[in-house]
Design a protein around this motif. Structure first.
Motif, PDB file in Angstrom:
ATOM      1  N   TYR A  11       0.856  -1.188   0.000  1.00 18.95           N
ATOM      2  CA  TYR A  11       0.000   0.000   0.000  1.00 18.95           C
ATOM      3  C   TYR A  11       0.885   1.229   0.000  1.00 18.95           C
ATOM      4  N   VAL A  18       3.629   0.471   2.783  1.00 19.32           N
ATOM      5  CA  VAL A  18       3.481  -0.665   3.705  1.00 19.32           C
ATOM      6  C   VAL A  18       3.366  -1.941   2.880  1.00 19.32           C
ATOM      7  N   ALA A  20       2.026  -5.207   2.756  1.00 17.31           N
ATOM      8  CA  ALA A  20       1.018  -5.969   3.510  1.00 17.31           C
ATOM      9  C   ALA A  20       1.140  -7.469   3.251  1.00 17.31           C
ATOM     10  N   ARG A  39      -1.150 -11.176  14.361  1.00 10.27           N
ATOM     11  CA  ARG A  39      -1.443  -9.949  15.094  1.00 10.27           C
ATOM     12  C   ARG A  39      -2.128  -8.928  14.205  1.00 10.27           C
ATOM     13  N   SER A  40      -2.627  -7.898  14.851  1.00 11.76           N
ATOM     14  CA  SER A  40      -3.210  -6.777  14.120  1.00 11.76           C
ATOM     15  C   SER A  40      -2.157  -6.185  13.187  1.00 11.76           C
ATOM     16  N   GLY A  41      -2.521  -5.986  11.941  1.00 14.96           N
ATOM     17  CA  GLY A  41      -1.586  -5.400  10.981  1.00 14.96           C
ATOM     18  C   GLY A  41      -0.716  -6.418  10.270  1.00 14.96           C
ATOM     19  N   ALA A  42      -0.897  -7.714  10.581  1.00 17.94           N
ATOM     20  CA  ALA A  42      -0.054  -8.754   9.965  1.00 17.94           C
ATOM     21  C   ALA A  42      -0.360  -8.930   8.472  1.00 17.94           C
ATOM     22  N   GLY A  43      -1.569  -8.518   8.056  1.00 20.84           N
ATOM     23  CA  GLY A  43      -1.939  -8.649   6.647  1.00 20.84           C
ATOM     24  C   GLY A  43      -3.093  -9.610   6.417  1.00 20.84           C
ATOM     25  N   LYS A  44      -3.782 -10.020   7.480  1.00 19.19           N
ATOM     26  CA  LYS A  44      -4.846 -11.035   7.364  1.00 19.19           C
ATOM     27  C   LYS A  44      -5.988 -10.570   6.453  1.00 19.19           C
ATOM     28  N   SER A  45      -6.481  -9.348   6.712  1.00 19.52           N
ATOM     29  CA  SER A  45      -7.604  -8.860   5.906  1.00 19.52           C
ATOM     30  C   SER A  45      -7.200  -8.728   4.445  1.00 19.52           C
ATOM     31  N   THR A  46      -6.010  -8.198   4.236  1.00 22.71           N
ATOM     32  CA  THR A  46      -5.535  -8.045   2.863  1.00 22.71           C
ATOM     33  C   THR A  46      -5.494  -9.410   2.176  1.00 22.71           C
ATOM     34  N   GLU A 166     -13.059 -12.297  10.572  1.00 21.30           N
ATOM     35  CA  GLU A 166     -13.279 -12.105  12.021  1.00 21.30           C
ATOM     36  C   GLU A 166     -14.770 -12.201  12.371  1.00 21.30           C
TER      37      GLU A 166
HETATM   38  N1  LIG Z   1      -6.114   0.562   2.245  1.00 29.98           N
HETATM   39  C1  LIG Z   1      -4.947   0.637   2.888  1.00 29.98           C
HETATM   40  N2  LIG Z   1      -4.094   1.662   2.700  1.00 29.98           N
HETATM   41  C2  LIG Z   1      -2.906   1.711   3.329  1.00 29.98           C
HETATM   42  N3  LIG Z   1      -2.444   0.777   4.185  1.00 29.98           N
HETATM   43  C3  LIG Z   1      -3.252  -0.265   4.418  1.00 29.98           C
HETATM   44  C4  LIG Z   1      -4.535  -0.400   3.798  1.00 29.98           C
HETATM   45  N4  LIG Z   1      -5.110  -1.555   4.235  1.00 29.98           N
HETATM   46  C5  LIG Z   1      -4.232  -2.111   5.089  1.00 29.98           C
HETATM   47  N5  LIG Z   1      -3.124  -1.347   5.205  1.00 29.98           N
HETATM   48  C6  LIG Z   1      -1.920  -1.652   6.016  1.00 29.98           C
HETATM   49  O1  LIG Z   1      -1.449  -2.941   5.622  1.00 29.98           O
HETATM   50  C7  LIG Z   1      -1.031  -3.717   6.756  1.00 29.98           C
HETATM   51  C8  LIG Z   1      -1.862  -4.995   6.822  1.00 29.98           C
HETATM   52  O2  LIG Z   1      -3.213  -4.629   7.101  1.00 29.98           O
HETATM   53  P1  LIG Z   1      -4.378  -5.703   7.275  1.00 29.98           P
HETATM   54  O3  LIG Z   1      -5.635  -4.949   7.559  1.00 29.98           O
HETATM   55  O4  LIG Z   1      -4.374  -6.616   6.102  1.00 29.98           O
HETATM   56  O5  LIG Z   1      -3.880  -6.490   8.565  1.00 29.98           O
HETATM   57  P2  LIG Z   1      -4.725  -7.395   9.584  1.00 29.98           P
HETATM   58  O6  LIG Z   1      -3.820  -8.498  10.005  1.00 29.98           O
HETATM   59  O7  LIG Z   1      -6.019  -7.765   8.959  1.00 29.98           O
HETATM   60  O8  LIG Z   1      -4.956  -6.396  10.788  1.00 29.98           O
HETATM   61  P3  LIG Z   1      -6.269  -6.240  11.719  1.00 29.98           P
HETATM   62  O9  LIG Z   1      -6.400  -7.517  12.480  1.00 29.98           O
HETATM   63  O10 LIG Z   1      -5.916  -5.066  12.581  1.00 29.98           O
HETATM   64  O11 LIG Z   1      -7.404  -5.961  10.781  1.00 29.98           O
HETATM   65  C9  LIG Z   1      -1.217  -2.806   7.956  1.00 29.98           C
HETATM   66  O12 LIG Z   1       0.019  -2.186   8.237  1.00 29.98           O
HETATM   67  C10 LIG Z   1      -2.226  -1.781   7.498  1.00 29.98           C
HETATM   68  O13 LIG Z   1      -2.069  -0.559   8.180  1.00 29.98           O
END
Ligand SMILES: Nc1ncnc2c1ncn2[C@@H]1O[C@H](COP(=O)(O)OP(=O)(O)OP(=O)(O)O)[C@@H](O)[C@H]1O
Length: 331
Positions: A11, A18, A20, A39-46, A166
């Motif tokens: 991103y 970042v 992801a 963990r939060s921010g690990a990239g799971k949602s992406t 989630e």
């Molecule tokens: N649209 C976006 N623009 C910029 N950075 C993004 C975007 N979406 C996610 N990120 C960044 O990419 C990284 C992975 O995010 P992601 O949401 O995939 O993690 P996650 O493991 O699902 O976290 P969470 O459990 O907090 O949702 C994080 O550092 C996040 O800040």
């Protein structure tokens, strides 16, 4: 069923960029419930959102049921997405539509005839345990009931894959249990492949057949859950059975013994005390059912060090037990 290969996603650009997803590859077999934790921010949602291309990877391949998603045109992608249902942490229901209309909405885009939409919504409401609630509005439902509607909507177009973002994180423990039961039963009854992301290890313990640990956009462990818990040094396994860190006064040697399947019901500690004449202290223990079998981890302090401790550890390993050495002894 789902094959992700060498996915990369960054991103932004420049110094604030970042990464992801960093070379992520994952295989989810048909009929599995596969959990991605991290963990939060690990990239799971992406990661989850690349499966139906809500998030387009910078490079890599996304194959769902034999279809390469990244090369489809808009019409092809719309069609392919019908075979991938998705549920969300905050349900994402339309508040001004009834439960019935929320479910039918998922079929409107597919131009399903009205009578068929109605019939399908009624059928699917029954499947998720909400028969007779089609006329209610989201505001009249509990969190668990809202998630049932979310699941019904995701299943409306008869997908082969369910993505869960989630799905139970906003629910209390009891409701979480009932939603996990529902996901497990639809997985079995509909032969649905489930890919879920969660930060709750309980979810993995309760329903996942396989799991992966994501860290800073990289998969650091993945495999069948029963295999992971019997893998020495597995970080996922230690997160599944968390025990407090050893303390300085615990004794010269501290070990974790992981039990699963056939090793779960052996009198290991009694035998240690008898065969080695040792006063073993139990520092902690977690036992649970995983994948239908009893599994767990026991942390023991041994009052010996050096070669005496090594002999005990070798004996335990010789019995087929998984031993991680936290302090003293040779690992
Ligand atoms: N649209 C976006 N623009 C910029 N950075 C993004 C975007 N979406 C996610 N990120 C960044 O990419 C990284 C992975 O995010 P992601 O949401 O995939 O993690 P996650 O493991 O699902 O976290 P969470 O459990 O907090 O949702 C994080 O550092 C996040 O800040």
């Amino acid at each position: 069923m789902i094959s992700l290969r060498n996915l990369r996603k960054t991103y932004g650009r420049g110094p604030g960029a970042v990464r992801a997803l960093d070379d992520v590859s994952l295989e989810v077999a048909r009929g599995e419930i596969f959990g991605v934790v991290g963990r939060s921010g690990a990239g799971k949602s992406t990661l989850l959102r690349t499966v139906n291309l809500l998030e387009r990877p910078d490079s890599g391949s996304v194959e769902v049921d034999g279809v390469e998603m990244t090369t489809l045109d808009q019409a092809g992608l719309r069609r392919a997405r019908r075979s991938v249902g998705m549920v969300f942490q905050h349900f994402n229901l339309l508040s001004n539509r009834s439960v019935q209309q929320n479910i039918e909405f998922a079929l409107e885009a597919a131009r399903t005839p009205r009578a068929r939409r109605r019939a399908r919504a009624t059928e699917i409401l029954e499947l998720v345990g909400l028969e007779g609630r089609g006329g209610s509005y989201p505001a009249q439902l509990s969190g668990g009931q809202k998630q049932r509607v979310g699941i019904a909507r995701a299943l409306a177009a008869e997908p082969t894959v369910l993505l869960s973002d989630e799905a139970t994180s906003a629910l209390d423990p009891e409701t979480t249990e009932s939603i996990l039961d529902l996901i497990q039963s639809i997985n079995r009854e509909l032969d649905l492949t489930v890919l879920l992301i969660t930060h709750e290890m309980e979810v993995v313990k309760r329903i996942c057949t396989s799991a992966a640990l994501l860290e800073d956009g990289r998969i650091v462990e993945q495999g069948a859950v029963t295999g992971l818990i019997s893998t020495q040094g597995s970080r996922l396994a230690s997160q599944l059975f968390p025990l407090a860190a050893p303390q300085p006064d615990d004794g010269p040697t501290v070990i974790d013994i992981t039990f699963s399947g056939g090793t779960a019901d052996r009198p290991v500690i009694a035998r240690l005390a008898r065969d080695h004449q040792l006063d073993v202290s139990i520092l902690g223990a977690v036992v649970d059912r995983i994948g239908g079998t009893q599994a767990g981890r026991t942390r023991l302090a041994l009052p010996v060090a050096g070669t005496a401790a090594d002999a005990v550890i070798a004996d335990l390993r010789g019995q087929g037990l998984l031993v991680d050495v936290l302090k003293g002894g040779r690992s």
